[in-house]
Design a protein around this motif. Structure first.
Motif, PDB file in Angstrom:
ATOM      1  N   VAL A 176       0.836  -1.204   0.000  1.00 37.73           N
ATOM      2  CA  VAL A 176       0.000   0.000   0.000  1.00 37.73           C
ATOM      3  C   VAL A 176       0.871   1.254   0.000  1.00 37.73           C
ATOM      4  O   VAL A 176       0.619   2.204  -0.755  1.00 37.73           O
ATOM      5  N   ASP A 177       1.905   1.265   0.846  1.00 36.82           N
ATOM      6  CA  ASP A 177       2.827   2.405   0.863  1.00 36.82           C
ATOM      7  C   ASP A 177       3.430   2.637  -0.519  1.00 36.82           C
ATOM      8  O   ASP A 177       3.496   3.770  -1.007  1.00 36.82           O
ATOM      9  N   ALA A 178       3.886   1.552  -1.141  1.00 41.09           N
ATOM     10  CA  ALA A 178       4.521   1.668  -2.452  1.00 41.09           C
ATOM     11  C   ALA A 178       3.541   2.175  -3.505  1.00 41.09           C
ATOM     12  O   ALA A 178       3.905   2.982  -4.368  1.00 41.09           O
ATOM     13  N   SER A 179       2.294   1.717  -3.442  1.00 45.47           N
ATOM     14  CA  SER A 179       1.305   2.141  -4.437  1.00 45.47           C
ATOM     15  C   SER A 179       0.961   3.621  -4.283  1.00 45.47           C
ATOM     16  O   SER A 179       0.795   4.334  -5.282  1.00 45.47           O
ATOM     17  N   ILE A 180       0.881   4.095  -3.044  1.00 49.63           N
ATOM     18  CA  ILE A 180       0.568   5.510  -2.811  1.00 49.63           C
ATOM     19  C   ILE A 180       1.734   6.396  -3.246  1.00 49.63           C
ATOM     20  O   ILE A 180       1.555   7.401  -3.936  1.00 49.63           O
ATOM     21  N   ARG A 181       2.943   6.012  -2.846  1.00 53.26           N
ATOM     22  CA  ARG A 181       4.119   6.830  -3.159  1.00 53.26           C
ATOM     23  C   ARG A 181       4.518   6.748  -4.627  1.00 53.26           C
ATOM     24  O   ARG A 181       5.323   7.556  -5.097  1.00 53.26           O
ATOM     25  N   GLY A 182       3.953   5.773  -5.335  1.00 54.76           N
ATOM     26  CA  GLY A 182       4.261   5.637  -6.749  1.00 54.76           C
ATOM     27  C   GLY A 182       3.154   6.121  -7.669  1.00 54.76           C
ATOM     28  O   GLY A 182       3.258   5.968  -8.886  1.00 54.76           O
ATOM     29  N   CYS A 183       2.101   6.713  -7.110  1.00 57.72           N
ATOM     30  CA  CYS A 183       0.990   7.171  -7.945  1.00 57.72           C
ATOM     31  C   CYS A 183       1.379   8.443  -8.700  1.00 57.72           C
ATOM     32  O   CYS A 183       2.397   9.077  -8.413  1.00 57.72           O
ATOM     33  N   ASN A 184       0.553   8.828  -9.656  1.00 55.23           N
ATOM     34  CA  ASN A 184       0.865   9.984 -10.502  1.00 55.23           C
ATOM     35  C   ASN A 184       0.951  11.289  -9.718  1.00 55.23           C
ATOM     36  O   ASN A 184       1.619  12.229 -10.149  1.00 55.23           O
ATOM     37  N   SER A 185       0.262  11.349  -8.580  1.00 55.67           N
ATOM     38  CA  SER A 185       0.239  12.583  -7.783  1.00 55.67           C
ATOM     39  C   SER A 185       1.186  12.523  -6.590  1.00 55.67           C
ATOM     40  O   SER A 185       1.029  13.282  -5.632  1.00 55.67           O
ATOM     41  N   ALA A 186       2.175  11.642  -6.647  1.00 57.36           N
ATOM     42  CA  ALA A 186       3.081  11.468  -5.511  1.00 57.36           C
ATOM     43  C   ALA A 186       3.792  12.766  -5.134  1.00 57.36           C
ATOM     44  O   ALA A 186       4.091  13.005  -3.957  1.00 57.36           O
ATOM     45  N   ALA A 187       4.051  13.630  -6.117  1.00 58.37           N
ATOM     46  CA  ALA A 187       4.752  14.885  -5.839  1.00 58.37           C
ATOM     47  C   ALA A 187       3.925  15.819  -4.961  1.00 58.37           C
ATOM     48  O   ALA A 187       4.476  16.738  -4.338  1.00 58.37           O
ATOM     49  N   SER A 188       2.613  15.591  -4.897  1.00 54.32           N
ATOM     50  CA  SER A 188       1.738  16.441  -4.088  1.00 54.32           C
ATOM     51  C   SER A 188       1.494  15.867  -2.698  1.00 54.32           C
ATOM     52  O   SER A 188       0.750  16.448  -1.912  1.00 54.32           O
ATOM     53  N   ILE A 189       2.108  14.726  -2.398  1.00 53.73           N
ATOM     54  CA  ILE A 189       1.951  14.090  -1.087  1.00 53.73           C
ATOM     55  C   ILE A 189       3.114  14.512  -0.199  1.00 53.73           C
ATOM     56  O   ILE A 189       4.274  14.265  -0.518  1.00 53.73           O
ATOM     57  N   ARG A 190       2.812  15.163   0.908  1.00 55.40           N
ATOM     58  CA  ARG A 190       3.851  15.670   1.795  1.00 55.40           C
ATOM     59  C   ARG A 190       4.169  14.716   2.942  1.00 55.40           C
ATOM     60  O   ARG A 190       5.232  14.768   3.529  1.00 55.40           O
ATOM     61  N   ASP A 191       3.235  13.857   3.277  1.00 50.54           N
ATOM     62  CA  ASP A 191       3.467  12.876   4.336  1.00 50.54           C
ATOM     63  C   ASP A 191       2.503  11.723   4.121  1.00 50.54           C
ATOM     64  O   ASP A 191       1.382  11.925   3.631  1.00 50.54           O
ATOM     65  N   GLU A 192       2.947  10.516   4.470  1.00 54.69           N
ATOM     66  CA  GLU A 192       2.090   9.341   4.285  1.00 54.69           C
ATOM     67  C   GLU A 192       2.537   8.237   5.213  1.00 54.69           C
ATOM     68  O   GLU A 192       3.729   7.992   5.385  1.00 54.69           O
ATOM     69  N   THR A 193       1.577   7.599   5.844  1.00 54.45           N
ATOM     70  CA  THR A 193       1.871   6.437   6.674  1.00 54.45           C
ATOM     71  C   THR A 193       0.681   5.493   6.650  1.00 54.45           C
ATOM     72  O   THR A 193      -0.469   5.933   6.589  1.00 54.45           O
ATOM     73  N   SER A 194       0.972   4.199   6.659  1.00 54.33           N
ATOM     74  CA  SER A 194      -0.075   3.179   6.665  1.00 54.33           C
ATOM     75  C   SER A 194       0.118   2.283   7.876  1.00 54.33           C
ATOM     76  O   SER A 194       1.243   2.095   8.341  1.00 54.33           O
ATOM     77  N   TRP A 195      -0.964   1.718   8.362  1.00 51.37           N
ATOM     78  CA  TRP A 195      -0.864   0.854   9.535  1.00 51.37           C
ATOM     79  C   TRP A 195      -2.013  -0.140   9.562  1.00 51.37           C
ATOM     80  O   TRP A 195      -3.036   0.040   8.898  1.00 51.37           O
ATOM     81  N   LEU A 196      -1.809  -1.205  10.337  1.00 48.89           N
ATOM     82  CA  LEU A 196      -2.850  -2.196  10.558  1.00 48.89           C
ATOM     83  C   LEU A 196      -3.667  -1.800  11.775  1.00 48.89           C
ATOM     84  O   LEU A 196      -3.126  -1.270  12.749  1.00 48.89           O
ATOM     85  N   ASN A 197      -4.958  -2.064  11.731  1.00 48.54           N
ATOM     86  CA  ASN A 197      -5.804  -1.765  12.881  1.00 48.54           C
ATOM     87  C   ASN A 197      -5.436  -2.665  14.052  1.00 48.54           C
ATOM     88  O   ASN A 197      -5.250  -3.871  13.890  1.00 48.54           O
ATOM     89  N   GLY A 198      -5.322  -2.064  15.221  1.00 47.14           N
ATOM     90  CA  GLY A 198      -4.999  -2.843  16.409  1.00 47.14           C
ATOM     91  C   GLY A 198      -6.147  -3.725  16.864  1.00 47.14           C
ATOM     92  O   GLY A 198      -5.940  -4.723  17.552  1.00 47.14           O
ATOM     93  N   ASP A 199      -7.360  -3.366  16.467  1.00 48.61           N
ATOM     94  CA  ASP A 199      -8.546  -4.136  16.841  1.00 48.61           C
ATOM     95  C   ASP A 199      -8.678  -5.332  15.907  1.00 48.61           C
ATOM     96  O   ASP A 199      -9.010  -5.189  14.731  1.00 48.61           O
ATOM     97  N   ALA A 200      -8.410  -6.530  16.425  1.00 48.34           N
ATOM     98  CA  ALA A 200      -8.456  -7.734  15.592  1.00 48.34           C
ATOM     99  C   ALA A 200      -9.852  -7.979  15.032  1.00 48.34           C
ATOM    100  O   ALA A 200     -10.011  -8.503  13.929  1.00 48.34           O
ATOM    101  N   ALA A 201     -10.872  -7.596  15.798  1.00 55.94           N
ATOM    102  CA  ALA A 201     -12.244  -7.818  15.343  1.00 55.94           C
ATOM    103  C   ALA A 201     -12.565  -6.951  14.129  1.00 55.94           C
ATOM    104  O   ALA A 201     -13.275  -7.367  13.215  1.00 55.94           O
ATOM    105  N   LYS A 202     -12.023  -5.737  14.123  1.00 60.57           N
ATOM    106  CA  LYS A 202     -12.264  -4.831  13.002  1.00 60.57           C
ATOM    107  C   LYS A 202     -11.434  -5.229  11.799  1.00 60.57           C
ATOM    108  O   LYS A 202     -11.909  -5.222  10.669  1.00 60.57           O
TER     109      LYS A 202
END
Length: 214
Positions: free
Chosen positions: A142-168
């Protein structure tokens, strides 16, 4: 002393290390070669991972006299691949943020000499809901897909994470994006969402907060 029977078969197998990693290596290969998204290995194997790792460590200790040190390293590296990928993700994110800050400073210097006082830069905070992201290998994709998109130059910060809630389950991503107008922000959001979907993950906008800055 030579091994025979089951111990010999097990010593040449990658099954237990692979299961102990929740098949992280398979997910990484799938992400690299296909756009199928998360296969859900961690959803099924994750709850059993502590037990599988314990069995692997016991087995590795007992087999030390019979197997090469090289295979032991490979086996343990495969088993702890999720932790290694997590460290890799964190390191890449840090490098990406540092590079983005350098680019921002250079761009700001150029804009200060060319933009009029009436020019407006629109900054937005975007949070994406990615319910099919199930492991650190998927976070990497997911990180790679976001940072490699056509608008990557307009992204100033990005982070992805897994939900801590296993049920969710699933995960999320948070981005700071900039554009000249609200319409441009909307276009960037559409491109980011499309890029994540093209990588094989369900994705929708959870929230979008837009602030105008002079």
């Amino acid at each position: 002393m030579r091994m025979t029977g089951l111990p010999k078969v097990l010593s040449s197998s990658i099954g237990l290390p692979l299961l102990s990693s929740s098949c992280c290596a398979i997910q990484l290969m799938m992400n690299a070669l296909t756009g199928w998204g998360c296969a859900g290995f961690n959803s099924y194997l994750g709850p059993f991972r502590p037990t599988l790792l314990s069995l692997l460590l016991i087995y590795t200790w007992k087999m030390l006299p019979y197997q090469s040190s090289g295979w032991t390293i490979v086996s343990l590296s495969l088993a702890f691949l999720p932790e290694l990928v997590d460290v890799w993700n964190a390191n890449r994110s840090r490098q990406w943020r540092q590079r983005t800050r350098v680019d921002d400073k250079r761009d700001m210097g150029e804009k200060l000499t060319s933009l009029s006082s009436s020019s407006i830069t629109v900054e937005a905070k975007l949070i994406l809901n990615i319910p099919t992201m199930g492991c650190v290998a998927c976070v990497n994709k997911v990180d790679a897909s976001i940072r490699g998109c056509n608008s990557a130059a307009s992204i100033r910060d990005e982070t992805s994470w897994l939900n801590g809630d296993a049920a969710k389950g699933g995960g999320a991503a948070e981005l700071t994006i900039v554009g000249g107008t609200n319409e441009e922000i909307d276009r960037i959001v559409e491109e980011v969402v499309a890029s994540v979907k093209d990588a094989g993950f369900r994705c929708d906008v959870e929230s979008l907060r837009i602030d105008g800055k002079t």
